[in-house]
Scaffold this motif. Sequence first.
Motif, mmCIF file in Angstrom:
data_model
loop_
_atom_site.group_PDB
_atom_site.id
_atom_site.type_symbol
_atom_site.label_atom_id
_atom_site.label_comp_id
_atom_site.label_asym_id
_atom_site.label_seq_id
_atom_site.Cartn_x
_atom_site.Cartn_y
_atom_site.Cartn_z
ATOM 1 N N UNK A 201 -3.931 8.172 2.256
ATOM 2 C CA UNK A 201 -3.000 9.428 1.798
ATOM 3 C C UNK A 201 -3.575 10.614 2.665
ATOM 4 N N UNK A 202 -4.459 10.564 0.962
ATOM 5 C CA UNK A 202 -5.373 11.298 0.970
ATOM 6 C C UNK A 202 -6.867 11.420 1.965
ATOM 7 N N UNK A 203 -7.064 11.063 2.695
ATOM 8 C CA UNK A 203 -8.114 10.845 4.236
ATOM 9 C C UNK A 203 -7.536 10.919 5.310
ATOM 10 N N UNK A 205 -5.774 8.849 6.847
ATOM 11 C CA UNK A 205 -5.911 7.138 7.705
ATOM 12 C C UNK A 205 -7.139 7.245 8.288
ATOM 13 N N UNK A 206 -8.373 7.832 7.854
ATOM 14 C CA UNK A 206 -9.428 7.603 8.205
ATOM 15 C C UNK A 206 -10.106 6.135 6.852
ATOM 16 N N UNK A 207 -9.610 6.109 5.776
ATOM 17 C CA UNK A 207 -9.689 4.891 5.452
ATOM 18 C C UNK A 207 -8.485 3.906 4.155
ATOM 19 N N UNK A 208 -8.452 2.835 4.235
ATOM 20 C CA UNK A 208 -7.528 2.204 3.747
ATOM 21 C C UNK A 208 -8.114 2.099 2.312
ATOM 22 N N UNK A 209 -9.138 1.837 1.637
ATOM 23 C CA UNK A 209 -9.140 1.368 0.832
ATOM 24 C C UNK A 209 -10.470 2.091 -0.531
ATOM 25 N N UNK A 210 -10.735 2.193 -1.265
ATOM 26 C CA UNK A 210 -11.935 2.939 -1.987
ATOM 27 C C UNK A 210 -13.221 1.815 -2.238
ATOM 28 N N UNK A 211 -13.878 1.064 -1.091
ATOM 29 C CA UNK A 211 -14.587 0.689 -1.061
ATOM 30 C C UNK A 211 -15.630 0.394 -2.584
ATOM 31 N N UNK A 262 -4.210 20.784 -5.853
ATOM 32 C CA UNK A 262 -4.695 19.875 -5.091
ATOM 33 C C UNK A 262 -5.858 19.043 -6.345
ATOM 34 N N UNK A 263 -5.389 18.369 -6.046
ATOM 35 C CA UNK A 263 -6.111 17.240 -7.728
ATOM 36 C C UNK A 263 -7.492 16.715 -6.157
ATOM 37 N N UNK A 264 -8.897 16.990 -6.084
ATOM 38 C CA UNK A 264 -9.753 15.955 -5.991
ATOM 39 C C UNK A 264 -8.902 14.705 -5.070
ATOM 40 N N UNK A 265 -9.134 14.219 -4.933
ATOM 41 C CA UNK A 265 -9.576 12.681 -4.150
ATOM 42 C C UNK A 265 -9.912 11.050 -5.229
ATOM 43 N N UNK A 266 -10.676 12.283 -5.588
ATOM 44 C CA UNK A 266 -11.444 11.143 -6.706
ATOM 45 C C UNK A 266 -10.786 10.701 -8.028
ATOM 46 N N UNK A 267 -10.660 12.475 -8.158
ATOM 47 C CA UNK A 267 -9.856 12.349 -9.227
ATOM 48 C C UNK A 267 -8.483 11.719 -9.645
ATOM 49 N N UNK A 268 -7.631 11.568 -8.116
ATOM 50 C CA UNK A 268 -6.522 11.067 -8.081
ATOM 51 C C UNK A 268 -7.165 9.024 -8.800
ATOM 52 N N UNK A 269 -7.948 9.119 -7.525
ATOM 53 C CA UNK A 269 -8.063 7.575 -7.792
ATOM 54 C C UNK A 269 -8.459 7.142 -8.828
ATOM 55 N N UNK A 270 -9.581 7.793 -9.567
ATOM 56 C CA UNK A 270 -9.886 7.391 -11.183
ATOM 57 C C UNK A 270 -8.420 7.349 -12.165
ATOM 58 N N UNK A 271 -7.911 8.343 -11.431
ATOM 59 C CA UNK A 271 -6.355 8.415 -12.484
ATOM 60 C C UNK A 271 -5.929 7.080 -12.330
ATOM 61 N N UNK A 272 -5.412 6.591 -10.872
ATOM 62 C CA UNK A 272 -4.553 5.889 -10.085
ATOM 63 C C UNK A 272 -5.840 4.094 -10.934
ATOM 64 N N UNK A 273 -6.873 4.273 -11.096
ATOM 65 C CA UNK A 273 -7.341 2.894 -11.937
ATOM 66 C C UNK A 273 -7.132 2.396 -12.604
ATOM 67 N N UNK A 274 -7.391 3.853 -13.637
ATOM 68 C CA UNK A 274 -7.165 4.007 -15.347
ATOM 69 C C UNK A 274 -6.012 3.215 -15.575
ATOM 70 N N UNK A 275 -4.892 3.691 -14.623
ATOM 71 C CA UNK A 275 -3.060 3.751 -14.564
ATOM 72 C C UNK A 275 -3.791 1.501 -15.379
ATOM 73 N N UNK A 276 -4.027 1.855 -13.771
ATOM 74 C CA UNK A 276 -3.914 -0.365 -13.376
ATOM 75 C C UNK A 276 -5.023 -0.591 -14.977
ATOM 76 N N UNK A 277 -6.378 -0.592 -15.213
ATOM 77 C CA UNK A 277 -6.497 -1.045 -16.337
ATOM 78 C C UNK A 277 -5.740 -1.028 -17.789
#
Length: 408
Positions: A201-203, A205-211, A262-277
């Motif tokens: 969503x945030x890229x 479609x240019x990428x499909x996962x956070x390598x 407009x949350x930076x993509x990095x912050x969204x992914x950091x938050x989702x990673x914390x959600x899973x943890x």
Amino acid sequence: MRVIGLMSGTSCDAIDAAAADLGIEGDTVVLTPLGDIECAFPGGLRRELLAALPPSSTTMAAVCRLDTLLGQALAAAADRADRELCAGEAELVVSHGQTCYHWTEDGRVRGTLQLGQPAWITERTGRTVVSDLRPRDVAAGGQGAPLVSALDVLWLRGRPGAPVALNLGGIANITVAHGAHGPLAYDTGPANVLLDTAVRELTGGRADHDADGALAAAGTVCRPLLDRLLAEPYYARPAPKTTGRELFNAAYLRTALAGFGHLPAEDVLATLTELTARTVADAVRAAGGTEVIASGGGTRNPVLLARLALALDGVPVRVSDELGLPSGAKEAYAFALLGFLTALGLPGTVPACTGARHARVLGSVTPGRGGPPPRPWDVPAPVRLRVSRGAPRTGPSQDPQIGIGNAY
């Protein structure tokens, strides 16, 4: 018995194929890994599949097309695994297929749909195929998941404390093998499914996962967003419970992000990673877990593992490779085990883990050339599993008894 297990999970990233030599010695099922491979979906199949999954609408024509194309892709993976891992001597193929819908209402699973027509696998390989493993557990009142709990309970029996097996796939699930709260298994919530969705969503479609979790590592957890995500009612529901893309999808993510500007993509992914943890750690603590043995694609994300270790506050986290099962293919090995049990006429579920009324023999059988493997009589249900690192048999079993243990 030489068995190939095929698995395509909620992430829809590839087909995992794992081969194992399986036999029974007394009350123990012995699993000797023969290797595993990862097979990419051909052409635009992954894109077509993702476009048909919830919350998207689809047509019966698309369902029929996907059932056929997935069946052909699974057949190609099985054929390759037979040649590369089994020297052309596989005796059984077990196909999980691709879960396309898991129908839940009021905490109860009403039905489940896995696509990937097994006839294509049998036609290409000539092997008997066990498929459609989840519906029998659902018909018996269960959640149809996590079926990997059958392997976990056998595998971790006798390990001290209260070991917890964790799968970090598209959805995260745990199995508490034993202890004051075990056996118990359920989906804890999203793992890679929301992370991968967010990246797409945030890229654009240019990428499909956070390598390697690189984007999440560069971000900061947004506490208000995390609090909103943690308020999801699913987390407070009692086990057994299961979830999937029917809940955690792109529409869910957009709703969660509404109002945050407009949350930076990095912050969204950091938050989702914390959600899973956080949700995994909460589940482990509630179960009194004394160690976590992790597997699945999420184990390749060092940021997720680091956040999980921090959230667990001293409960050790190790990957399943340390105990002999490759973390990237553990579910494929689990389905190889379940199909082996089906071939022997033995149940492949733990009712306390899935919520079913009784343990059931799982799956539907598509006979190969010459019919299914001979079924021996009076085979006792195993109570533990041992992963063997010894040399497997050099040829397929001729006597039906060899397929259940005399080869070791």
